[in-house]
Design a protein around this motif. Structure first.
Motif, PDB file in Angstrom:
ATOM      1  N   SER A 153    -117.005  70.853 -68.065  1.00 54.93           N
ATOM      2  CA  SER A 153    -118.020  71.337 -68.998  1.00 54.93           C
ATOM      3  C   SER A 153    -119.025  70.251 -69.358  1.00 54.93           C
ATOM      4  N   GLN A 163    -115.579  77.816 -71.345  1.00 60.66           N
ATOM      5  CA  GLN A 163    -115.732  76.386 -71.091  1.00 60.66           C
ATOM      6  C   GLN A 163    -114.459  75.652 -71.469  1.00 60.66           C
ATOM      7  N   ASN A 176    -118.223  70.608 -77.848  1.00 67.01           N
ATOM      8  CA  ASN A 176    -118.022  70.179 -76.466  1.00 67.01           C
ATOM      9  C   ASN A 176    -117.822  68.667 -76.466  1.00 67.01           C
TER      10      ASN A 176
END
Length: 266
Positions: A153, A163, A176
């Motif tokens: 990702s 993801q 993330n």
């Protein structure tokens, strides 16, 4: 008539006074303690667990599932034959031709640590870029179970509930925290298994907490059921189950794993 009403009102007043006095007496009986020892707990004494020599090393009560030398703790999900993924240089690399592997032991509630690597020569995009998965309870030979997504990702756009560190097709990660290909990723996961009644109905759902590279991704997140690629998640009764690693069929070069251990919490 007026005298009778006055008499009844007086009785109610006396009763109210009595209730208030009873409440006041109860409140005085539950006054805050003045002795600090009153709030001390001495038993039961927690057992001693010796932590690993460094942050990612297994503690003394962990079951080591892969230490870099062999995968004897694993089997092929499809037919329970010995796992045939390649072990080399302290890591195990996904062998897509030989399919998913799962632990020989079954677990319920646990703490899991594992590390995974997207190779520098990774190709593809979206879901076709380093795709794999950690199934926290493998309930069938295929992709049945509860999946935490493994994917490159890093600057790779895809649907957010697909993801890395997502509960696949259910809940996106909070952020993330992906490192670039060629750098090791870590997952630290706490799995609370669902509980089913004798007739198979759900008594309490599954929950999961996930840290990716030390960053919180799933915060005691409730699951809606097992992972399905098509369709909504749903629960299927089980008691204990293996942990499974996915050999996804995407065409990109395979990812690798290392340093896998689990602490049962039952």
């Amino acid at each position: 008539m007026k005298r009778r009403l006055a008499y009844v009102s007086a009785l109610f007043a006396l009763a109210s006074i009595g209730s208030w006095q009873a409440w006041a007496q109860a409140a005085s009986n539950t006054a805050e303690p003045t002795d600090p020892k009153a709030t001390e707990q001495w038993e039961p004494v927690p057992k001693i667990v010796i932590p690993g020599k460094h942050g990612s090393a297994p503690p003394s009560d962990a079951i080591v599932l892969f230490d870099g030398h062999d995968i004897s703790e694993w089997e092929t999900s499809k037919d329970h034959s010995p796992a045939r993924w390649k072990v080399h240089n302290g890591v195990v690399t996904v062998d897509k031709a030989n399919g998913n592997i799962q632990t020989k032991q079954k677990f319920k509630n646990y703490q899991l640590h594992l590390e995974w690597l997207v190779p520098t020569n990774i190709t593809g995009e979206g879901q076709k870029r380093g795709n794999s998965g950690v199934f926290l309870a493998s309930t069938g030979p295929g992709d049945e179970g509860y999946e935490i997504q493994v994917l490159d990702s890093y600057k790779n756009k895809t649907y957010v509930n697909g993801q890395a560190a997502s509960i696949y097709k259910q809940t996106p990660p909070l952020v993330n925290a992906m490192r670039p290909p060629g750098e090791w990723q870590t997952y630290d996961i706490v799995w609370t298994a669902p509980v089913f009644a004798a007739d198979g109905t759900l008594k309490s759902p599954a929950f999961v907490t996930v840290f990716h590279n030390g960053v919180l991704m799933q915060n005691h997140t409730q699951l809606a059921g097992e992972t399905f690629y098509i369709g909504k998640p749903k629960y299927k009764p089980y008691d204990t189950a293996p942990i499974k690693l996915q050999a996804h069929g995407d065409p990109s070069p395979s990812i690798s794993f290392r340093n896998i251990w689990v602490r049962p919490l039952d």
